[in-house]
Enzyme design. Sequence first.
Site, PDB file in Angstrom:
ATOM      1  CG  PHE A 202      -1.498   1.233   1.657  1.00 19.05           C
ATOM      2  CD1 PHE A 202      -2.051   2.137   0.751  1.00 19.05           C
ATOM      3  CD2 PHE A 202      -1.480   1.577   3.010  1.00 19.05           C
ATOM      4  CE1 PHE A 202      -2.559   3.363   1.181  1.00 19.05           C
ATOM      5  CE2 PHE A 202      -1.984   2.790   3.441  1.00 19.05           C
ATOM      6  CZ  PHE A 202      -2.509   3.684   2.526  1.00 19.05           C
TER       7      PHE A 202
ATOM      8  CG  ASN B 182       7.298 -11.445   0.718  1.00 13.84           C
ATOM      9  OD1 ASN B 182       6.493 -10.521   0.666  1.00 13.84           O
ATOM     10  ND2 ASN B 182       7.431 -12.224   1.778  1.00 13.84           N
TER      11      ASN B 182
ATOM     12  CE1 TYR C  99       3.819  -3.983  11.764  1.00 18.53           C
ATOM     13  CE2 TYR C  99       2.700  -2.728  13.469  1.00 18.53           C
ATOM     14  CZ  TYR C  99       3.238  -2.799  12.201  1.00 18.53           C
ATOM     15  OH  TYR C  99       3.204  -1.690  11.376  1.00 18.53           O
TER      16      TYR C  99
ATOM     17  CE1 TYR D 299      23.183  -3.815  12.071  1.00 18.85           C
ATOM     18  CE2 TYR D 299      24.834  -3.238  10.434  1.00 18.85           C
ATOM     19  CZ  TYR D 299      24.108  -4.192  11.113  1.00 18.85           C
ATOM     20  OH  TYR D 299      24.325  -5.532  10.847  1.00 18.85           O
TER      21      TYR D 299
HETATM   22  N1  LIG Z   1      -0.222   1.842   6.692  1.00 18.75           N
HETATM   23  C1  LIG Z   1      -0.126   2.149   7.974  1.00 18.75           C
HETATM   24  O1  LIG Z   1      -1.078   2.599   8.601  1.00 18.75           O
HETATM   25  C2  LIG Z   1       1.185   1.937   8.681  1.00 18.75           C
HETATM   26  C3  LIG Z   1       1.288   2.360  10.012  1.00 18.75           C
HETATM   27  C4  LIG Z   1       2.475   2.162  10.684  1.00 18.75           C
HETATM   28  C5  LIG Z   1       3.560   1.599  10.045  1.00 18.75           C
HETATM   29  N2  LIG Z   1       3.449   1.193   8.760  1.00 18.75           N
HETATM   30  C6  LIG Z   1       4.622   0.546   8.140  1.00 18.75           C
HETATM   31  O2  LIG Z   1       4.771   0.916   6.806  1.00 18.75           O
HETATM   32  C7  LIG Z   1       5.236  -0.187   6.024  1.00 18.75           C
HETATM   33  C8  LIG Z   1       4.298  -0.423   4.840  1.00 18.75           C
HETATM   34  O3  LIG Z   1       2.997  -0.699   5.329  1.00 18.75           O
HETATM   35  P1  LIG Z   1       1.747  -0.864   4.357  1.00 18.75           P
HETATM   36  O4  LIG Z   1       0.584  -0.260   5.033  1.00 18.75           O
HETATM   37  O5  LIG Z   1       2.108  -0.418   3.007  1.00 18.75           O
HETATM   38  O6  LIG Z   1       1.542  -2.448   4.416  1.00 18.75           O
HETATM   39  P2  LIG Z   1       1.429  -3.499   3.218  1.00 18.75           P
HETATM   40  O7  LIG Z   1       1.152  -4.812   3.851  1.00 18.75           O
HETATM   41  O8  LIG Z   1       0.487  -3.009   2.187  1.00 18.75           O
HETATM   42  O9  LIG Z   1       2.887  -3.462   2.598  1.00 18.75           O
HETATM   43  C9  LIG Z   1       3.953  -4.234   3.073  1.00 18.75           C
HETATM   44  C10 LIG Z   1       4.705  -4.772   1.864  1.00 18.75           C
HETATM   45  O10 LIG Z   1       5.838  -5.536   2.307  1.00 18.75           O
HETATM   46  C11 LIG Z   1       5.855  -6.768   1.597  1.00 18.75           C
HETATM   47  N3  LIG Z   1       6.527  -7.748   2.465  1.00 18.75           N
HETATM   48  C12 LIG Z   1       6.085  -8.293   3.636  1.00 18.75           C
HETATM   49  N4  LIG Z   1       6.985  -9.163   4.111  1.00 18.75           N
HETATM   50  C13 LIG Z   1       8.029  -9.176   3.241  1.00 18.75           C
HETATM   51  C14 LIG Z   1       9.257  -9.891   3.189  1.00 18.75           C
HETATM   52  N5  LIG Z   1       9.607 -10.766   4.149  1.00 18.75           N
HETATM   53  N6  LIG Z   1      10.087  -9.668   2.126  1.00 18.75           N
HETATM   54  C15 LIG Z   1       9.746  -8.792   1.158  1.00 18.75           C
HETATM   55  N7  LIG Z   1       8.591  -8.086   1.155  1.00 18.75           N
HETATM   56  C16 LIG Z   1       7.743  -8.287   2.200  1.00 18.75           C
HETATM   57  C17 LIG Z   1       4.399  -7.080   1.328  1.00 18.75           C
HETATM   58  O11 LIG Z   1       4.227  -8.009   0.288  1.00 18.75           O
HETATM   59  C18 LIG Z   1       3.853  -5.703   1.016  1.00 18.75           C
HETATM   60  O12 LIG Z   1       4.003  -5.401  -0.343  1.00 18.75           O
HETATM   61  C19 LIG Z   1       5.317  -1.367   6.966  1.00 18.75           C
HETATM   62  O13 LIG Z   1       6.659  -1.516   7.401  1.00 18.75           O
HETATM   63  C20 LIG Z   1       4.444  -0.958   8.125  1.00 18.75           C
HETATM   64  O14 LIG Z   1       4.863  -1.553   9.334  1.00 18.75           O
HETATM   65  C21 LIG Z   1       2.276   1.350   8.054  1.00 18.75           C
HETATM   66  O1  LIG Z   2      25.004  -6.297   0.676  1.00 18.91           O
HETATM   67  C1  LIG Z   2      24.645  -6.910   1.669  1.00 18.91           C
HETATM   68  C2  LIG Z   2      25.438  -6.988   2.845  1.00 18.91           C
HETATM   69  C3  LIG Z   2      24.933  -7.699   3.932  1.00 18.91           C
HETATM   70  N1  LIG Z   2      23.729  -8.314   3.865  1.00 18.91           N
HETATM   71  C4  LIG Z   2      23.210  -9.056   5.027  1.00 18.91           C
HETATM   72  O2  LIG Z   2      23.187  -8.175   6.108  1.00 18.91           O
HETATM   73  C5  LIG Z   2      23.479  -8.859   7.317  1.00 18.91           C
HETATM   74  C6  LIG Z   2      24.238  -7.949   8.249  1.00 18.91           C
HETATM   75  O3  LIG Z   2      25.422  -7.561   7.620  1.00 18.91           O
HETATM   76  P1  LIG Z   2      26.688  -7.026   8.445  1.00 18.91           P
HETATM   77  O4  LIG Z   2      27.803  -6.812   7.492  1.00 18.91           O
HETATM   78  O5  LIG Z   2      26.282  -5.889   9.277  1.00 18.91           O
HETATM   79  O6  LIG Z   2      26.955  -8.221   9.466  1.00 18.91           O
HETATM   80  P2  LIG Z   2      27.801  -9.536   9.355  1.00 18.91           P
HETATM   81  O7  LIG Z   2      27.769 -10.008   7.925  1.00 18.91           O
HETATM   82  O8  LIG Z   2      29.134  -9.106   9.833  1.00 18.91           O
HETATM   83  O9  LIG Z   2      27.080 -10.466  10.296  1.00 18.91           O
HETATM   84  C7  LIG Z   2      24.283 -10.092   6.919  1.00 18.91           C
HETATM   85  O10 LIG Z   2      23.753 -11.188   7.618  1.00 18.91           O
HETATM   86  C8  LIG Z   2      24.079 -10.235   5.438  1.00 18.91           C
HETATM   87  O11 LIG Z   2      23.350 -11.414   5.152  1.00 18.91           O
HETATM   88  C9  LIG Z   2      22.957  -8.231   2.722  1.00 18.91           C
HETATM   89  O12 LIG Z   2      21.849  -8.771   2.662  1.00 18.91           O
HETATM   90  N2  LIG Z   2      23.433  -7.523   1.659  1.00 18.91           N
END
Ligand SMILES: NC(=O)c1ccc[n+]([C@@H]2O[C@H](COP(=O)([O-])OP(=O)(O)OC[C@H]3O[C@@H](n4cnc5c(N)ncnc54)[C@H](O)[C@@H]3O)[C@@H](O)[C@H]2O)c1
Ligand SMILES: O=c1ccn([C@@H]2O[C@H](COP(=O)(O)OP(=O)(O)O)[C@@H](O)[C@H]2O)c(=O)[nH]1
Lengths: 312, 312
Positions: free
Chosen positions: B12, B33, B144, B158
């Site tokens: 969204f 995803n 969450y 970080y």
């Molecule tokens: N909309 C709100 O009211 C609201 C409020 C507070 C915080 N947020 C934050 O804003 C961000 C977006 O929220 P949104 O409302 O668009 O929700 P949403 O569910 O529409 O969007 C989240 C997106 O992340 C993707 N996603 C989820 N898990 C994933 C994963 N493991 N790897 C890759 N992609 C992944 C989903 O497919 C989706 O497209 C979120 O981090 C949410 O916590 C939103």
């Molecule tokens: O280009 C990058 C560099 C790192 N990582 C991921 O980010 C995490 C944290 O990276 P960092 O270098 O801080 O930690 P370390 O590899 O030393 O555990 C690691 O587990 C990697 O899998 C990634 O996804 N993309």
Amino acid sequence: RNRVLVTGGAGFVGSHLCTYLVERGDHVICVDNFFTGSKENVAHLLGKTNFELIRHDVVEKLLLEVDQIFHLACPASPVHYKYNPIKTIKTSFIGTMNMLGLAKRTRARFLLTSTSEVYGDPLEHPQTESYWGNVNPIGERSCYDEGKRAAECLTFDYQREHDLEVRVVRIFNTYGPHMALDDGRVVSNFVAQALTGQPLTIYGDGQQTRSFQYVSDLVEGMVRVMDGPYTGPFNIGNPTEFTMLELAQVVKEVVNPNATIVYKENTADDPSRRKPDISKAKKMLGWEPKVALRDGLSRMVSDFAKRLDVEV
Amino acid sequence: RNRVLVTGGAGFVGSHLCTYLVERGDHVICVDNFFTGSKENVAHLLGKTNFELIRHDVVEKLLLEVDQIFHLACPASPVHYKYNPIKTIKTSFIGTMNMLGLAKRTRARFLLTSTSEVYGDPLEHPQTESYWGNVNPIGERSCYDEGKRAAECLTFDYQREHDLEVRVVRIFNTYGPHMALDDGRVVSNFVAQALTGQPLTIYGDGQQTRSFQYVSDLVEGMVRVMDGPYTGPFNIGNPTEFTMLELAQVVKEVVNPNATIVYKENTADDPSRRKPDISKAKKMLGWEPKVALRDGLSRMVSDFAKRLDVEV
Ligand SMILES: NC(=O)c1ccc[n+]([C@@H]2O[C@H](COP(=O)([O-])OP(=O)(O)OC[C@H]3O[C@@H](n4cnc5c(N)ncnc54)[C@H](O)[C@@H]3O)[C@@H](O)[C@H]2O)c1
Ligand SMILES: O=c1ccn([C@@H]2O[C@H](COP(=O)(O)OP(=O)(O)O)[C@@H](O)[C@H]2O)c(=O)[nH]1
Ligand SMILES: NC(=O)c1ccc[n+]([C@@H]2O[C@H](COP(=O)([O-])OP(=O)(O)OC[C@H]3O[C@@H](n4cnc5c(N)ncnc54)[C@H](O)[C@@H]3O)[C@@H](O)[C@H]2O)c1
Ligand SMILES: O=c1ccn([C@@H]2O[C@H](COP(=O)(O)OP(=O)(O)O)[C@@H](O)[C@H]2O)c(=O)[nH]1
Ligand SMILES: O=c1ccn([C@@H]2O[C@H](COP(=O)(O)OP(=O)(O)O)[C@@H](O)[C@H]2O)c(=O)[nH]1
Ligand SMILES: O=c1ccn([C@@H]2O[C@H](COP(=O)(O)OP(=O)(O)O)[C@@H](O)[C@H]2O)c(=O)[nH]1
């Protein structure tokens, strides 16, 4: 025979737990990366057939066959957990995730050693298990506090999603033999300082409070929770509360009446008071601490004197 | 040219952000995803040379070369994040860790989309950024709430440990076109119900409050924070507070005056009120929301009507 994994088993609390379990006849596997623990802490167990020591970091996957998992691996002293905060929170979260994954695969019972720090700088006093806490999410202590809160959350989610048998204890300040000398926690600092003729270092005005539990009481509590039927969380601590100034007085009396005191600046977000409400563990497990501060301190003096190479 | 990664970009909020960034000329890489997002949300961008869509789960490592990372990937609606709580907190913690690792390697600037849920069921009202929150660490919403708190903590660690340029926004309830129809959040539920002649479902007594922000105000706020010099955290939300009953009335007026209301049981740990104090963002970034609830609702009606295949 009960096959028990103790992560962080070469640390302060872990080494006492391993001793207890080995003595009662369990087969104990101790896993540690020796970040704050040491082989010396479990040296007396190395020759036993029912004890095994593995050097391993819990942030990495671990394959073992076990019946119970006591998950302690995590630096516990502020000095150590602030040394590399990213590593601390990774250990807490990913380490717990891996051990829960192991528990899920083996259907082992899993116990998480959480902490009174999940209550932060508490606005409720004493703290009951239902208190949600007052924790800074982005401060210098957060890697530990939030890491443990996330680990608790994950533990309950594994229970809810996978029907895992889990246990959670929230440990309050604990002291005793085997604490690392460079650990930086207040009891080990004061005892080492008193033994070596250094002034006792009080951070801040010394009016902040803690409640100190001797390690044997903790081990007894953890084992009760693991072997009992209740998930928790359970506060495991000694409810007798002391200011740091009072603690310094007791250490002086017990260890060295000539010790002096110096005041140093306090650290950020230091909780101003802490004291467990232990009614839940008392009622549900029949557990309560038995060792008073003076007695516990005397018991740790000989261990510290030996390691510091001073006469008492 | 600015190379920008938007994780969760097919969701969204992410889809609106991608549109904004593509229109201003950035090169946008959208990673998703598709757990709660969809390709339809970014269909209008697929033909652009400065837009790219990658199917990837942020729990896995990701190697890209970028200058800015907007990290949104995480289910946001209670219905979705409670569906698989373990996956939710893994996404929050490990996903954020991976994107911080990527930022560290590329020296990209990193923005975390955190949430008002870090304040939990707040005891301070309205909520300022310095409030530490009142969050249940082990309840049904914790995957969450605690996941986001741990992600914030990691982000600041970080920054402190690796001098990374980080930004944190705490987003308050936001609504608009592209919300998933099965999302379960209150505004999308009410609008869909009003359009299809179903009764509006109020959970609990309807006296709990929220403050609703239209999505264009959020996008504007996020971009200001990313491009500005301040780390935050910044509350980004609309401070006008409504009870759920009042919200239902407004939806009736705007969408369908004949809509009726039914009451249903509320969910566990539902925050009783929520309203951002936005003085910090106002003062430091000159940002404030511009779209009132009535106007925002009218703008989302045509999108919902089209997707629900109803005439308005
Ligand atoms: N909309 C709100 O009211 C609201 C409020 C507070 C915080 N947020 C934050 O804003 C961000 C977006 O929220 P949104 O409302 O668009 O929700 P949403 O569910 O529409 O969007 C989240 C997106 O992340 C993707 N996603 C989820 N898990 C994933 C994963 N493991 N790897 C890759 N992609 C992944 C989903 O497919 C989706 O497209 C979120 O981090 C949410 O916590 C939103
Ligand atoms: O280009 C990058 C560099 C790192 N990582 C991921 O980010 C995490 C944290 O990276 P960092 O270098 O801080 O930690 P370390 O590899 O030393 O555990 C690691 O587990 C990697 O899998 C990634 O996804 N993309
Ligand atoms: N002692 C207390 O007062 C107290 C209070 C609250 C909670 N706890 C908890 O009890 C547990 C034990 O604390 P302690 O006082 O014995 O501390 P400790 O530092 O002496 O022991 C921790 C042990 O874990 C090991 N370890 C750390 N990171 C590891 C990793 N990534 N992989 C494998 N091993 C690792 C260390 O080497 C050490 O042996 C900790 O989880 C701590 O959070 C202790
Ligand atoms: O015997 C095992 C089983 C799992 N794991 C780790 O535990 C984590 C969580 O396991 P689970 O099966 O719950 O999750 P999944 O593998 O499905 O992500 C995984 O990342 C594994 O690396 C482990 O260390 N030992
Ligand atoms: O040499 C020391 C070490 C610690 N403290 C204080 O003692 C309390 C307990 O600190 P510790 O590090 O032992 O554990 P914590 O409960 O803070 O995790 C805190 O208020 C510290 O500021 C102290 O006064 N002198
Ligand atoms: O159909 C619905 C969906 C939600 N709610 C209530 O609306 C508020 C906002 O819920 P939402 O899921 O939108 O977001 P939250 O702020 O809880 O994350 C909560 O008090 C819900 O109980 C409601 O009354 N009816």
